[in-house]
Design a protein around this motif. Structure first.
Motif, short mmCIF file in Angstrom:
data_model
loop_
_atom_site.label_atom_id
_atom_site.label_comp_id
_atom_site.label_asym_id
_atom_site.label_seq_id
_atom_site.Cartn_x
_atom_site.Cartn_y
_atom_site.Cartn_z
N GLN A 57 0.84 -1.20 0.00
CA GLN A 57 0.00 0.00 0.00
C GLN A 57 0.88 1.25 0.00
N LEU A 69 -7.13 -1.41 0.59
CA LEU A 69 -6.97 -2.71 1.22
C LEU A 69 -8.35 -3.26 1.55
N ALA A 118 -5.18 -6.12 -1.89
CA ALA A 118 -5.17 -4.72 -2.31
C ALA A 118 -5.84 -4.63 -3.68
#
Length: 77
Positions: free
Chosen positions: A17, A29, A44
């Motif tokens: 991320q 997420l 993700a």
């Protein structure tokens, strides 16, 4: 194109991320979809139109292209 990425660990998901955010790519997420398996249960999701090979970092378990309700395997560790 929309991609879903799975990870070996939760820490790997958070690292990925930060990696995408550093490239100015919006990433979300989420729980791993049931159709996909993951060691940590976190995936993700992001949209990107370019080449994604450079996004396959060590923590990535799998990369899937989302096509409607189906997922096409792009990369699997």
């Amino acid at each position: 194109m929309e991609y879903v990425v799975t990870f070996h660990t939760q820490n790997g998901a958070f690292k990925f991320q930060r990696f995408l955010l550093g490239k100015q790519i919006e990433v979300k997420l989420m729980p791993t979809p049931r159709k996909l398996s993951s060691s940590c249960g976190i995936a993700a999701s992001f949209e990107y139109e370019g080449e994604i090979q450079g996004f396959i970092i060590e923590e990535v378990d799998g990369v899937y292209l989302k096509e409607g309700i189906e997922y096409k395997v792009i990369y699997k560790d």
